[in-house]
Design a protein around this motif. Structure first.
Motif, short mmCIF file in Angstrom:
data_model
loop_
_atom_site.label_atom_id
_atom_site.label_comp_id
_atom_site.label_asym_id
_atom_site.label_seq_id
_atom_site.Cartn_x
_atom_site.Cartn_y
_atom_site.Cartn_z
N LEU A 92 69.00 83.91 -59.81
CA LEU A 92 67.64 83.64 -59.69
C LEU A 92 67.61 82.06 -59.84
O LEU A 92 66.47 81.39 -59.15
CB LEU A 92 67.04 84.36 -60.87
N HIS A 93 68.61 81.40 -60.24
CA HIS A 93 68.55 79.96 -60.48
C HIS A 93 68.78 79.24 -58.85
O HIS A 93 68.15 78.32 -58.68
CB HIS A 93 69.78 79.34 -61.25
N ASP A 94 69.77 79.94 -58.16
CA ASP A 94 69.42 79.47 -56.82
C ASP A 94 68.26 79.78 -55.98
O ASP A 94 67.80 78.85 -55.38
CB ASP A 94 70.64 80.30 -56.25
N ILE A 95 67.47 80.82 -56.38
CA ILE A 95 66.40 81.06 -55.66
C ILE A 95 65.12 80.12 -56.19
O ILE A 95 64.42 79.59 -55.49
CB ILE A 95 65.82 82.43 -56.00
N LEU A 96 65.16 79.46 -57.21
CA LEU A 96 64.30 78.84 -57.86
C LEU A 96 64.49 77.53 -57.51
O LEU A 96 63.54 76.64 -57.16
CB LEU A 96 64.52 78.74 -59.58
N ASN A 97 65.87 76.82 -57.26
CA ASN A 97 66.17 75.81 -56.64
C ASN A 97 65.35 75.53 -55.45
O ASN A 97 64.97 74.57 -54.88
CB ASN A 97 67.48 75.50 -56.67
N ASN A 98 65.68 76.82 -54.50
CA ASN A 98 65.01 76.83 -53.24
C ASN A 98 63.81 76.65 -53.09
O ASN A 98 63.07 75.98 -52.53
CB ASN A 98 65.68 78.17 -52.34
N LEU A 99 62.96 77.39 -54.19
CA LEU A 99 61.58 77.37 -54.08
C LEU A 99 60.92 75.80 -54.78
O LEU A 99 59.97 75.68 -54.36
CB LEU A 99 60.98 78.51 -55.39
N ARG A 100 61.95 75.41 -55.47
CA ARG A 100 61.56 74.13 -55.86
C ARG A 100 61.46 73.08 -54.92
O ARG A 100 60.62 72.03 -54.36
CB ARG A 100 62.42 73.58 -57.13
N LEU A 101 62.50 73.11 -54.03
CA LEU A 101 62.55 72.37 -52.65
C LEU A 101 61.45 72.40 -51.98
O LEU A 101 60.79 71.57 -51.33
CB LEU A 101 63.87 72.57 -51.98
N LYS A 102 61.01 73.93 -51.63
CA LYS A 102 59.89 74.19 -50.80
C LYS A 102 58.59 73.68 -51.41
O LYS A 102 57.73 73.28 -50.74
CB LYS A 102 59.72 75.77 -50.54
N TYR A 103 58.47 73.71 -52.90
CA TYR A 103 57.32 73.22 -53.62
C TYR A 103 57.06 71.71 -53.33
O TYR A 103 56.03 71.34 -53.17
CB TYR A 103 57.25 73.64 -55.03
N ALA A 104 58.20 71.00 -53.51
CA ALA A 104 58.22 69.77 -53.47
C ALA A 104 57.80 69.29 -51.79
O ALA A 104 56.81 68.40 -51.65
CB ALA A 104 59.65 68.78 -53.60
N LYS A 105 58.17 70.11 -50.87
CA LYS A 105 57.87 69.71 -49.60
C LYS A 105 56.49 69.86 -49.34
O LYS A 105 55.73 69.17 -48.82
CB LYS A 105 58.65 70.32 -48.41
N GLN A 106 55.79 70.82 -49.72
CA GLN A 106 54.43 71.65 -49.64
C GLN A 106 53.54 70.50 -50.73
O GLN A 106 52.49 69.98 -49.94
CB GLN A 106 54.25 72.78 -50.28
N ILE A 107 54.17 70.00 -51.79
CA ILE A 107 53.22 69.05 -52.41
C ILE A 107 53.10 67.74 -51.86
O ILE A 107 52.09 67.18 -51.55
CB ILE A 107 54.00 68.69 -53.98
N LYS A 108 54.16 67.32 -50.99
CA LYS A 108 54.11 66.18 -50.36
C LYS A 108 53.33 66.19 -49.14
O LYS A 108 52.49 65.28 -48.86
CB LYS A 108 55.47 65.73 -49.86
N GLN A 109 53.40 67.38 -48.52
CA GLN A 109 52.59 67.81 -47.44
C GLN A 109 50.98 67.67 -47.66
O GLN A 109 50.03 67.06 -47.15
CB GLN A 109 52.80 68.94 -46.66
#
Length: 573
Positions: A189-206
């Protein structure tokens, strides 16, 4: 002369010497008398001292005698006091001895009583001790029985605990297995959370980039919209000014015609008919300019106009323009209204939803105030222009009637009623004559209203404003259109200023005057013919006079003057 002077000087010296001798003799006599007086004085002093010594001796003798008498009297009194005190002491001693004897007898009696009580108490304590001993022995037996029971229960509990320990041990082994499985799951789940955080950061930036671009577009559109509003206001003012000029021109022309018609009517009545004439007093004759009857604005419109008037561009524009879109009452200025609304916006944030507050953060200050006040007005039930004026008047009335922080509910409701009456009076005072607005600043304005009183004022205002809520009118950013419903009536009234009866009178008078004019023209023609005939007659008279005055008539036997008489102009007439 010198001898005489010497004689005189010698006489003077002798007189002087005589005077000196006399004075010396007199001085000697005075000295002798002084010595005698001193001797006499010393004798008198000695005599006085002797007499004083005798008197002192006599006084001392008298004092000694009196002292002896006093000592004797004191000794007698002392003896009497000693005898009386001795008798008193003997009596007191006898009474003391009697009391001591009585006290001794009482003490002996009390000792005997106390001994009896001690004996009784010993017997009672012994009996009570036996009873307590028996009771305690019974309690010891009961406690021994309970101890045996507790030992049995302890043994049973020990066996149960051993069994539970074995069960818990097995469960611990199972939990270790489950824990290892959960750790593996947590890592996944930590791995999944890190991936989601990266996606979230990209979406926030966009989203931030999109938000920034949309904000820029929004600001650009807002600026364009404001410029469009400014242009529309400018053209609206120009159109209003042109309309007013055309209206005034046509109105002036119509009033000139009406004035001429009134002059004609006055001349007809006074000169031709001989009747008294009074100038008619119509309401439309006093009007100057377009008839301004604007519909009632909503609270949001008034609010937006107040906020827009405070901007710098709008201030520059209104400084150069003669009219203003803001139509506030005469007793309230836009500055006072804005202060009260800002205070209401700052102190009534609890009436706004949290979602709306979060949406208002990126907006500008004026737009944020506008939307917040709109939400507050919708919560308070303020929808129309009259409601907004009631609220502002109520704030001012509260400050005037309630300078302290504590206030009564009935007084607030009465203040609200007075504010409503003022608004009703303001609504009734509508005049067709256009007047320039003159705002008067209220002396005690909102700067004297404390922020702690805002909630109290709102509570009293809402309690006094019992009104059902209707659907709010849409927000309009432009000036309301002028009401043209009475324009046609106004121009028709100007066209029909002369009544039909007066027009019929004018028609009849016109036909009569035409006939009279025809008669006058015929008479003028006859007068012209008459004047021509008179001229011919005068010419003929002149010729005849020349003929009669000629010299040839004197040669005739029968002159013409004897045959006929010359007519004169007076005879002809």
């Amino acid at each position: 002369m010198l001898n005489n002077q010497q004689v005189h000087c010698a006489g003077l010296i002798e007189d002087k010497n005589k005077l000196i001798n006399e004075l010396q003799q007199e001085l000697k006599t005075k000295d002798d008398q002084y010595v005698k007086d001193l001797k006499k004085q010393s004798d008198d002093i000695c005599l006085l001292l002797e007499r004083m010594e005798e008197q002192v001796k006599n006084v001392m003798k008298n004092f000694r005698q009196e002292l002896q008498h006093i000592e004797k009297a004191f000794e007698l009194e002392r003896q009497e006091l000693l005898t009386s005190n001795k008798k008193k002491w003997e009596r007191a001693l006898q009474a003391h001895n009697a009391k001591e004897l009585e006290y001794l007898m009482n003490r002996i009696k009390k000792v005997e009583d106390y001994e009896k009580q001690l004996n009784k108490q010993r017997v009672w304590d012994f009996e009570e001790y036996n009873l307590i001993k028996i009771k305690l022995e019974q309690d010891v037996q009961i406690l021994e029985q309970q101890l045996q029971q507790m030992k049995a229960t302890y043994q049973l509990n020990q066996e149960k605990l051993e069994y539970n320990f074995q069960v818990l041990k097995k469960r611990d082994e199972e939990s270790t297995v489950i824990k290892s499985q959960q750790k593996r799951k947590i890592n996944r789940l930590h791995d999944i959370l890190n991936n989601l955080r990266l996606k979230y950061a990209k979406q926030i930036k966009q989203f931030q980039e999109d938000n920034q671009s949309l904000t820029l577009d929004y600001k650009r559109l807002v600026m364009q919209f404001k410029e469009l509003q400014k242009a529309m206001r400018h053209f609206a003012l120009i159109d209003d000014e042109k309309f007013r000029e055309i209206w005034l021109m046509n109105e002036e022309e119509a009033k000139d015609l009406i004035k001429r018609a009134f002059d004609v009517d006055r001349i007809i009545h006074t000169h031709h008919l001989g009747l008294p004439w009074t100038a008619p007093d119509f309401w439309f004759l006093k009007n100057v300019g377009p008839i301004s009857q604007q519909p009632q604005k909503s609270a949001t419109q008034i609010l937006e106009e107040v906020l827009m008037q405070t901007e710098e561009e709008w201030a520059e524009e209104t400084a150069s323009e003669p009219e203003s879109y803001l139509d506030l009452p005469k007793q309230i200025s836009a500055k006072t209204t804005r202060r009260i609304l800002m205070l209401l916006c700052d102190e009534s944030g609890f009436l706004i939803e949290n979602k709306l507050l979060s949406l208002l953060l990126p907006l500008e200050k004026s737009e944020c105030y506008l939307l917040r006040l709109d939400a507050i007005f919708s919560a308070l039930g303020i929808e129309s222009e009259d409601d907004l004026y009631k609220l502002v008047n109520f704030f001012l009335k509260y400050q005037a009637h309630h300078p302290s922080f504590s206030q009564d509910r009935t007084s607030l409701v009465s203040a609200l009623e007075s504010a409503e009456q003022l608004d009703l009076k303001r609504g009734r005072e509508e005049s067709l004559v256009e007047k320039e607005p003159e705002e008067k600043e209220v002396p005690h304005s909102a700067r004297l209203i404390h922020s702690n009183d805002v909630l109290k004022i709102l509570k009293a205002f809402v309690m006094g404003l019992k009104k059902p809520r209707d659907s709010r009118p849409p927000v309009k950013l432009l000036k309301d259109m002028r009401d043209t419903s009475k324009d046609s009536e106004y121009w028709k009234a100007l066209a029909t200023v002369i009544s039909p009866t007066t027009q019929n009178l004018w028609d009849g008078l016109y036909t009569a005057l035409e006939k009279y004019h025809l008669i006058l023209t015929q008479r003028a023609k006859l007068l012209i013919e008459n004047s021509s005939l008179e001229q011919q007659n005068t010419e003929l008279q002149m010729l005849l006079q020349q003929y009669l005055d000629s010299k040839i008539n004197s040669e005739l036997q029968v002159p013409p003057t004897q045959v006929f008489r010359i007519p004169t102009k007076s005879n002809q007439t």
